[in-house]
Design an enzyme around this catalytic site. Structure first.
Site, PDB file in Angstrom:
ATOM      1  N   HIS A 177      13.355 -12.850  -6.665  1.00 36.66           N
ATOM      2  CA  HIS A 177      12.310 -13.853  -6.919  1.00 36.66           C
ATOM      3  C   HIS A 177      11.199 -13.220  -7.752  1.00 36.66           C
ATOM      4  O   HIS A 177      10.022 -13.477  -7.532  1.00 36.66           O
ATOM      5  CB  HIS A 177      11.720 -14.368  -5.598  1.00 36.66           C
ATOM      6  CG  HIS A 177      12.702 -15.018  -4.683  1.00 36.66           C
ATOM      7  ND1 HIS A 177      12.495 -15.120  -3.326  1.00 36.66           N
ATOM      8  CD2 HIS A 177      13.903 -15.595  -4.924  1.00 36.66           C
ATOM      9  CE1 HIS A 177      13.520 -15.734  -2.769  1.00 36.66           C
ATOM     10  NE2 HIS A 177      14.395 -16.043  -3.715  1.00 36.66           N
TER      11      HIS A 177
ATOM     12  N   ASP B 264      18.606  -8.525 -28.022  1.00 37.25           N
ATOM     13  CA  ASP B 264      19.576  -7.465 -27.706  1.00 37.25           C
ATOM     14  C   ASP B 264      20.309  -7.745 -26.400  1.00 37.25           C
ATOM     15  O   ASP B 264      21.531  -7.726 -26.348  1.00 37.25           O
ATOM     16  CB  ASP B 264      18.846  -6.116 -27.523  1.00 37.25           C
ATOM     17  CG  ASP B 264      18.416  -5.473 -28.824  1.00 37.25           C
ATOM     18  OD1 ASP B 264      18.909  -5.863 -29.898  1.00 37.25           O
ATOM     19  OD2 ASP B 264      17.548  -4.579 -28.767  1.00 37.25           O
TER      20      ASP B 264
ATOM     21  N   TYR C 202      28.116  -1.634 -28.604  1.00 33.27           N
ATOM     22  CA  TYR C 202      28.346  -1.426 -27.195  1.00 33.27           C
ATOM     23  C   TYR C 202      29.844  -1.393 -26.883  1.00 33.27           C
ATOM     24  O   TYR C 202      30.302  -0.651 -26.031  1.00 33.27           O
ATOM     25  CB  TYR C 202      27.651  -2.524 -26.385  1.00 33.27           C
ATOM     26  CG  TYR C 202      27.673  -2.216 -24.942  1.00 33.27           C
ATOM     27  CD1 TYR C 202      26.658  -1.477 -24.365  1.00 33.27           C
ATOM     28  CD2 TYR C 202      28.752  -2.607 -24.162  1.00 33.27           C
ATOM     29  CE1 TYR C 202      26.700  -1.148 -23.029  1.00 33.27           C
ATOM     30  CE2 TYR C 202      28.792  -2.277 -22.825  1.00 33.27           C
ATOM     31  CZ  TYR C 202      27.782  -1.552 -22.269  1.00 33.27           C
ATOM     32  OH  TYR C 202      27.830  -1.224 -20.957  1.00 33.27           O
TER      33      TYR C 202
ATOM     34  N   HIS D 238      20.099 -10.788  -7.195  1.00 36.02           N
ATOM     35  CA  HIS D 238      19.218 -11.937  -6.986  1.00 36.02           C
ATOM     36  C   HIS D 238      17.818 -11.437  -6.671  1.00 36.02           C
ATOM     37  O   HIS D 238      17.646 -10.558  -5.839  1.00 36.02           O
ATOM     38  CB  HIS D 238      19.738 -12.790  -5.833  1.00 36.02           C
ATOM     39  CG  HIS D 238      18.815 -13.913  -5.470  1.00 36.02           C
ATOM     40  ND1 HIS D 238      18.229 -14.726  -6.415  1.00 36.02           N
ATOM     41  CD2 HIS D 238      18.359 -14.362  -4.274  1.00 36.02           C
ATOM     42  CE1 HIS D 238      17.458 -15.622  -5.819  1.00 36.02           C
ATOM     43  NE2 HIS D 238      17.513 -15.422  -4.515  1.00 36.02           N
TER      44      HIS D 238
ATOM     45  N   HIS E 286      13.397 -21.667  -7.716  1.00 35.28           N
ATOM     46  CA  HIS E 286      13.978 -20.691  -6.800  1.00 35.28           C
ATOM     47  C   HIS E 286      13.763 -19.245  -7.273  1.00 35.28           C
ATOM     48  O   HIS E 286      12.898 -18.554  -6.740  1.00 35.28           O
ATOM     49  CB  HIS E 286      15.469 -21.023  -6.619  1.00 35.28           C
ATOM     50  CG  HIS E 286      16.185 -20.108  -5.679  1.00 35.28           C
ATOM     51  ND1 HIS E 286      17.497 -20.277  -5.317  1.00 35.28           N
ATOM     52  CD2 HIS E 286      15.786 -18.988  -5.042  1.00 35.28           C
ATOM     53  CE1 HIS E 286      17.855 -19.311  -4.483  1.00 35.28           C
ATOM     54  NE2 HIS E 286      16.837 -18.521  -4.306  1.00 35.28           N
TER      55      HIS E 286
END
Lengths: 230, 230, 230, 230
Positions: free
Chosen positions: C103, C126, C220, C101, C166
Site C-alpha cells: 500500500h 525503461d 536485457y 503487494h 486499494h
C-alpha cells in the site's frame, strides 16, 4: 582561564558536538548546512561547530571556541561561517545560552515565501506562543543577520525566526533548548504546510493560545516539566 | 499489591517502554511529543510514559504507574502531561486496554483543518470501518480532552480520533493495538492527503466499506489474523 | 517432495524472508501491510509471508508454503490474507515467478483517484514501458483481486498495477524482480505526484518511450544489465 | 600503468565506492538508479560504478575503470549504463574531476516539468549562483545526454543540470564536490517545491545572488572554507 572555565568548556564541547546529531536525526540539515552553539556561562565566549566539517566527524575535540566578536580563541578549525550571527545574538540577548541555525525544508519554504507560520496547533501555542515570525532578508558577512534575528525575536514569545529567503535561527536558555525549538519549528512548519495545502486550517482563539502558552511557561517556571504531548 | 499485580505491572512497564520505539520508527513523533499507556487489567491503574523523558532514555524502570484519576502511584518521574486524558478514557471505556497520543504530521494536518478523513482506501475500511472522525477543540488541564475523545469514539467504529487543532488519540484492546491504530492512522492520513491534492479520490460504496470492516472484525473475532494487506 | 524441491523451497524461504527487508527499507509498508511471494519453479507451490507477523520477526522458518489454490502445505502460521490474489496470478500467468503487494503511499494515492500514472520519466519508460495502469475495485475474499490484476497486466508492458482504492501489485520473473518493480513503482509515483502538483509535466513522445523500453528489454534479453540510471 | 597511477586508481576506487553511500543516506536513489564517477587525474581514465550492482555490494574491488570513450579497461563488471554520458563530460570539460547522476525525486519533478529551479534561497545562490537550469530531452545510447549536459553547463555557474524528463547530472572539481552538488540540488529542489506549492516565493535581487555567489567562490578560491549555513 581558570580550572572551572576549562572544565565548563570541555563539557560544552561534548554537549554541542552531541547535539548536532539531533539535527541529522531529525532531518533538519543537508551536507554541512546547520550549526549549534552554546554560550560559556559567565564568560564572553561560545562553543560552536567548525566550518565545513561533516557531521560524522564532529567530536568534542573538533568544536571551536570563539569570543563574542566571533574571533577564534581555541580550536584547530575555522569557526562556522555563521559565527558572526551567533555572536551578535549572544551580545544582544544576555538571557540566551544556545543558538541553532538550519535550512530545514518546510520552515525554509515559509521563509522563502516571506510568510510567518500562523498558529493552528496546540503544540505551536505551547512552544512558540503563537505565530513563528519572519525576519528580514540579510546578507552574510557582517552583523546584518544577527541584527535581523534580534530585531525579530526581542520581546517576541517565539524562540524561532524564519529569516527571509534563508532559513531558521532558534534561541534557548541553553543549546539543548535551542535544538528543541529547531526540531519543533520544522515539525510545526510541516504540519502547517500540509494543513494549508489540504484545506482551510481552523483559526485558534487568541485566548486559547495565550492560555496554552501561559500554562506551559508558568508550569515550566516552577519545575522541569514537558509541554502537552510529552 | 499482590504478586500477580506486581508481575503484571513489571511486564507492562517493559511492553509500554518498548512500544514507544514504534512511535519513533514510524516517524509519528518529534522530540518528546507522543505517549503510550496501558491499563493494568482488573486494576484501577495504568502504566504510562514519564513526562519530558527522551525516547532514547525510556526503559521499563523509567515508566510510571498512575491510578485512573491520574495520580502518581509508583515511579521516579512525573507522569506524561497527557495523563488526565488517558485516565478519563480508561474510566469511561472499560473495554479499552491501551491509549496512544501523537501529533503525527499528516493526521494532525487533517485535525488542523477540522476535517475527518474520508474513507477511500480498503485498508482504512479494514481498520477504521469508515471515516476517521474529528473531535472537538479542548484545552489541556482538566477532563475536556478526555471527554472529547470519549464523546467522539463511543459507539464509533474508528479507534482513532483527530482532536481539532491538536493531534491524534487512538484506543485499543491493549497498548499494542492502540499503537497499530496510530501507525495506520498516519499511513491513511498521508495517502488521503496525497490523493486529495493529486486529483479526485473515488468514493467507495458504503456496502463495500461495511463488508470489508465486517469481514475483518468477524474473522478477527474467531482467531488472531491480520487485515487485508498483511 | 524430493530432495531438489526441498532444497529449492529452503532457498526460497530464505530469499523471500530477506526481500521483505526491502519493503521496509524503501518505506513501502506500514505495520504488516505488504507481502512478497515466490513460485517454486516447476511445482504448483509458492512461498509466501505468514499473516500478521511483524517484519522484524520474519525468518526463513516463519515463511509458509501454499499450493496454487492458496491452501497451506507447510508452515506454522496462517498464510498472508492476500494469498488468494498471489495464487490466482501464478495460476493464470505461468511466466510469473514472483508477486509483491504493498500500500505504498504515493502509488496508492494514484489508485485512490482511479488514475493511471502517465509516463513523463525515462526511468518509467525503461521499467514500465509507459503508463502504470489502474485495475478495478475488487473485494478481498475470493478470486476478484487476482482476476483484476491479471485482466489488467496480461498483455501490458507494465509489471505493476494500481488496484483502485486499494494498493499496488507487481509481478516479475522472480521475487526479486517483483520487489524491484514495487520499489520503482513508488519512486515513479512520487516523482509523478510532485511533477503534477508542481506544474505541467512535459509529455514524452510515444516513439521515445518505445525506444527506451525496447532497448532495455532487448539488451536485457541478451545479458544481465541494468536500466538507464544504474 | 606506472605505480603512481595504480595507487591513484586504488584510492579513487575506495573514494568512489564510499561516496555512493551518500546517495542512499540522502535518499537520492532508488534500487540501483544513481552513480558516481571520478576522473583519474592526468590520465584519460575514470573510475565508475558497475552496472546493476546494489549499493550494499559496492566496494573498491567492484568499481570499474574505463577510458574516456567509455571502454572498460579494468574491472569484473560492465560499467554503469550511464558511462557514455560521464565520459563525454570528462572529454569536453577538462576542469571536471567528478560526475554524479541521480533521479532524486524533487529535482526530477522539476525536470519532468521542464522547469529550471528559480533562485529563492541564499543556499542556492551560494552553491549554484542562481537558477538550476534544465537541459534538453535526450535518449540514452550515444553522446546525446553528454552533449546536453555540456551544452547546458558550459559557462553556467550551476554545477547541476536537470535533464528533461530524466533526472540530475552534477559536476565538480572532484567526485566529492559533485556528490555535494547532488545533495544540495535535491535539498534546494525540495524547498523550492514546497515554497511554490505553499504560496508566493519572494524573488531575490540579482545583485544579492551575485554577491553571495562571488563571496563563496572568492573565499573558496583562497582557502578551504564552507558556504553559509555550515
Amino acid at each position: 582561564m581558570n580550572a572551572d572555565v576549562t572544565r565548563q568548556i570541555a563539557e560544552l564541547r561534548e554537549t554541542v558536538a552531541r547535539l548536532h546529531a539531533e539535527l541529522t536525526r531529525n532531518n533538519l540539515v543537508a551536507w554541512t548546512s546547520g550549526n549549534v552553539s552554546a554560550r560559556v556561562p559567565g564568560q564572553d565566549l561560545m562553543v560552536i561547530k567548525p566550518s565545513g566539517v561533516s557531521y560524522d566527524d564532529l567530536t568534542a575535540a573538533t568544536m571551536v571556541v570563539c569570543d563574542l566578536d566571533g574571533v577564534l580563541i581555541e580550536g584547530d578549525f575555522a569557526p562556522s561561517s555563521d559565527t558572526a550571527a551567533h555572536a551578535y545574538v549572544y551580545r544582544a540577548m544576555p538571557e540566551v545560552g544556545g543558538v541553532v541555525h538550519t535550512h530545514s525544508s518546510y520552515a525554509t519554504a515559509w521563509a522563502a515565501c516571506g510568510e510567518s507560520i500562523p498558529c493552528h496547533l496546540t503544540a505551536q501555542a505551547d512552544e512558540f506562543g503563537g505565530e513563528i515570525p519572519v525576519g528580514p532578508f540579510a546578507l552574510i558577512g557582517g552583523d546584518d543577520i544577527g541584527k535581523g534575528i534580534v530585531a525579530t525575536l526581542a520581546g517576541h514569545r517565539s524562540p524561532a525566526v524564519l529569516m527571509r529567503n534563508h532559513g531558521v535561527f532558534t534561541i534557548g536558555r541553553n543549546a539543548r533548548a535551542a535544538v528543541k525549538a529547531a526540531v519543533m519549528c520544522e515539525d510545526v512548519a510541516r504540519t502547517a504546510y500540509l494543513a494549508r495545502t489540504l484545506g482551510r486550517p481552523v483559526p485558534m482563539a487568541q485566548a486559547d493560545i495565550d492560555s496554552l502558552y501561559d500554562r506551559y511557561q508558568n508550569v515550566y517556571g516552577q519545575q522541569p516539566v514537558a509541554p502537552a504531548g510529552s
